[in-house]
Design a protein around this motif. Structure first.
Motif, PDB file in Angstrom:
ATOM      1  N   UNK A  85       0.826  -1.216   0.000  1.00 52.81           N
ATOM      2  CA  UNK A  85       0.000   0.000   0.000  1.00 52.81           C
ATOM      3  C   UNK A  85       0.855   1.259   0.000  1.00 52.81           C
ATOM      4  N   UNK A  86       1.963   1.240   0.753  1.00 48.78           N
ATOM      5  CA  UNK A  86       2.818   2.415   0.844  1.00 48.78           C
ATOM      6  C   UNK A  86       3.721   2.606  -0.359  1.00 48.78           C
ATOM      7  N   UNK A  87       4.114   1.500  -1.024  1.00 49.93           N
ATOM      8  CA  UNK A  87       5.052   1.592  -2.133  1.00 49.93           C
ATOM      9  C   UNK A  87       4.378   1.823  -3.478  1.00 49.93           C
ATOM     10  N   UNK A  88       3.196   1.243  -3.682  1.00 58.83           N
ATOM     11  CA  UNK A  88       2.541   1.267  -4.992  1.00 58.83           C
ATOM     12  C   UNK A  88       2.405   2.666  -5.596  1.00 58.83           C
ATOM     13  N   UNK A  89       1.978   3.703  -4.844  1.00 55.06           N
ATOM     14  CA  UNK A  89       1.839   5.033  -5.469  1.00 55.06           C
ATOM     15  C   UNK A  89       3.146   5.587  -6.024  1.00 55.06           C
ATOM     16  N   UNK A  90       4.276   5.241  -5.416  1.00 54.98           N
ATOM     17  CA  UNK A  90       5.568   5.753  -5.869  1.00 54.98           C
ATOM     18  C   UNK A  90       6.088   4.980  -7.073  1.00 54.98           C
ATOM     19  N   UNK A  91       5.733   3.697  -7.180  1.00 55.16           N
ATOM     20  CA  UNK A  91       6.254   2.849  -8.255  1.00 55.16           C
ATOM     21  C   UNK A  91       5.494   3.013  -9.569  1.00 55.16           C
ATOM     22  N   UNK A  92       4.256   3.476  -9.518  1.00 53.37           N
ATOM     23  CA  UNK A  92       3.400   3.490 -10.710  1.00 53.37           C
ATOM     24  C   UNK A  92       3.920   4.416 -11.810  1.00 53.37           C
ATOM     25  N   UNK A  93       4.787   5.377 -11.470  1.00 55.45           N
ATOM     26  CA  UNK A  93       5.300   6.308 -12.481  1.00 55.45           C
ATOM     27  C   UNK A  93       6.544   5.772 -13.188  1.00 55.45           C
ATOM     28  N   UNK A  94       7.127   4.680 -12.694  1.00 53.11           N
ATOM     29  CA  UNK A  94       8.351   4.129 -13.275  1.00 53.11           C
ATOM     30  C   UNK A  94       8.041   3.191 -14.429  1.00 53.11           C
ATOM     31  N   UNK A  95       8.942   3.042 -15.400  1.00 52.92           N
ATOM     32  CA  UNK A  95       8.748   2.025 -16.445  1.00 52.92           C
ATOM     33  C   UNK A  95       8.685   0.637 -15.809  1.00 52.92           C
ATOM     34  N   UNK A  96       7.648  -0.111 -16.120  1.00 52.50           N
ATOM     35  CA  UNK A  96       7.450  -1.403 -15.466  1.00 52.50           C
ATOM     36  C   UNK A  96       6.496  -1.313 -14.295  1.00 52.50           C
ATOM     37  N   UNK A  97       6.229  -0.105 -13.875  1.00 57.26           N
ATOM     38  CA  UNK A  97       5.257   0.240 -12.827  1.00 57.26           C
ATOM     39  C   UNK A  97       5.341  -0.670 -11.598  1.00 57.26           C
ATOM     40  N   UNK A  98       4.255  -1.330 -11.256  1.00 58.01           N
ATOM     41  CA  UNK A  98       4.149  -1.988  -9.952  1.00 58.01           C
ATOM     42  C   UNK A  98       5.044  -3.221  -9.805  1.00 58.01           C
ATOM     43  N   UNK A  99       5.677  -3.667 -10.890  1.00 59.83           N
ATOM     44  CA  UNK A  99       6.645  -4.754 -10.745  1.00 59.83           C
ATOM     45  C   UNK A  99       7.780  -4.345  -9.811  1.00 59.83           C
ATOM     46  N   UNK A 100       8.038  -3.039  -9.728  1.00 57.08           N
ATOM     47  CA  UNK A 100       9.102  -2.559  -8.843  1.00 57.08           C
ATOM     48  C   UNK A 100       8.768  -2.782  -7.365  1.00 57.08           C
ATOM     49  N   UNK A 101       7.497  -3.009  -7.042  1.00 55.66           N
ATOM     50  CA  UNK A 101       7.152  -3.266  -5.637  1.00 55.66           C
ATOM     51  C   UNK A 101       7.782  -4.571  -5.150  1.00 55.66           C
ATOM     52  N   UNK A 102       8.008  -5.517  -6.068  1.00 54.10           N
ATOM     53  CA  UNK A 102       8.709  -6.746  -5.688  1.00 54.10           C
ATOM     54  C   UNK A 102      10.104  -6.425  -5.160  1.00 54.10           C
ATOM     55  N   UNK A 103      10.828  -5.588  -5.903  1.00 51.60           N
ATOM     56  CA  UNK A 103      12.214  -5.269  -5.536  1.00 51.60           C
ATOM     57  C   UNK A 103      12.254  -4.387  -4.292  1.00 51.60           C
TER      58      UNK A 103
END
Length: 432
Positions: A85-103
């Motif tokens: 919940x805390x990470x998703x809003x920040x990751x959505x603007x990156x290429x690959x979007x929410x996949x970055x929440x894994x890392x």
């Protein structure tokens, strides 16, 4: 018998005992007993008693069960949900979007866990269903999670760093701080791969579901505050010199219990499950450590480490060639043994050779952790693969295949710390 014949006999005995299904710790003790009884004048029973007691009564090793317990407590909290919940809003603007929440999620949880399998399972129980539900390709979701889960070994506090520190007689606090920059580097490599994949496959990346303002992102990130405070308390107490690794582990246990209580997930049942889970895992590790210590004693009496060091020294290998040979050796060994067994089984033999080659033991510890990370995602004994197979029901070979890019990125990380050793040694030097 020649040293080569004795070595081959002991190796064959080890694999024969392991193939019979006997626990690894008992198998190591069995091989040590065979070596002492058949090829030395040392009484095997006396050597076993003295060695197992001395290896089990190490004060430094006390940090291990405490960090394991901390990870077990946090595994049973709502930490993974809050982190997503805390990470998703920040990751959505990156290429690959929410996949970055894994890392990002694995990197954060690694800083309070110390276990690769626990990191993979904790983050996976939230990101797997969420990302698949939102339309992200399953191969990318599982592959990036398997790779990112290995950060649990590299980002301190790390269980395997404690084991290496005890086995190689190296400062655990310095090992912890040495893993910070390589851990961040590896996380950036993983995220960089996701970004490149996202740019090359824009049609496979689901669109942004909702645009957040900066203030809204900050509000969503409030759920990350407790775990960030816990990380700061554990690692900050070590790096500032206020606490030893063992004392910091106790701080982590208390902090995780408080965090669990605040979230409302602490009850008698969860407390009991966490304590029993930590006890089972530590008993397994302690048995392996005790067996490996006994085997190290036996090999010392047989003179095998000295002969091996002399043989490797006689090959005239450069430092780089030696390290590449060791990397291949550990990757192959990882097909049959878990990471902790690999470290405790080999350090007694390899450390004299490594030190003779002029390799810094702190740097070598981070190298070993990176190589063991590779073994976590190589079949047939890749723990992260087992975790994800249990969570997804996919074939082990399929999971290993989709994780292959992460494997090559780990090789790239090894090459980077070889070319730029300051990535490992700079922070520990500041502690001196």
């Amino acid at each position: 018998m020649s040293d080569l014949s004795i070595s081959l006999l002991l190796i064959a005995s080890l694999f024969l005992i392991l193939a019979s299904g006997i626990w690894i710790g008992l198998a190591l003790s069995g091989v040590a007993w065979i070596g002492l009884e058949l090829f030395t004048q040392r009484a095997a029973g006396d050597g076993m008693a003295v060695t197992i007691w001395s290896s089990s009564s190490s004060w430094t090793l006390t940090a291990l069960p405490l960090f394991v317990w901390m990870g077990e407590i946090l595994f049973r909290t709502r930490l993974s949900q809050d982190m997503f919940k805390g990470l998703a809003p920040w990751m959505s603007a990156l290429p690959g979007r929410l996949l970055h929440t894994n890392v990002a999620g694995c990197a954060i949880f690694a800083a309070v866990s110390g276990s690769s399998a626990a990191t993979c399972a904790t983050i996976g129980k939230m990101t797997l269903p969420e990302l698949v539900k939102r339309g992200y390709p399953e191969a990318q979701v599982i592959g990036t999670l398997a790779g990112a889960g290995t950060l649990g070994l590299l980002i301190p506090p790390s269980i395997i760093m404690i084991v290496y520190g005890v086995a190689a007689d190296v400062s655990i606090a310095k090992l912890f701080i040495a893993g910070v920059i390589p851990g961040i580097l590896l996380a950036l490599l993983f995220s960089g791969y996701i970004a490149v994949w996202g740019l090359m496959n824009p049609d496979k990346v689901p669109p942004v579901e909702r645009q957040f303002t900066f203030i809204e992102k900050l509000k969503e990130s409030r759920s990350l505050i407790p775990v960030v405070v816990l990380i700061a308390a554990v690692l900050g107490s070590i790096y500032s010199g206020v606490a030893t690794a063992t004392e910091a582990a106790a701080v982590g246990v208390v902090g995780s219990l408080v965090l669990s209580a605040v979230q409302g997930s602490l009850n008698w049942q969860s407390f009991k499950e966490a304590l029993l889970g930590a006890t089972r895992l530590y008993c397994m590790i302690a048995l392996i450590l005790a067996g490996a210590a006994f085997l190290t004693l036996a090999m010392g009496y047989l003179g095998l480490p000295r002969h091996l060091a002399e043989w490797i020294g006689g090959l005239g290998l450069s430092q780089f060639a030696l390290l590449m040979a060791l990397m291949v050796f550990f990757i192959v060994l990882g097909c049959f043994l878990d990471g902790i067994s690999m470290v405790v089984l080999t350090m007694g033999v390899l450390m004299p050779t490594v030190l003779k080659a002029g390799i810094d033991p702190i740097w070598f510890g981070i190298f070993i952790v990176l190589v063991v990370e590779m073994a976590q995602i190589t079949p047939p004994v890749g723990f992260n693969l087992f975790v994800l197979q249990g969570m997804t029901g996919k074939q082990l070979t399929w999971i290993a295949r989709v994780t292959l890019p992460m494997f090559f990125l780990m090789i790239a990380a090894v090459l980077l710390i070889w070319v730029f050793p300051q990535l490992v040694t700079w922070l520990p030097a500041k502690m001196m």
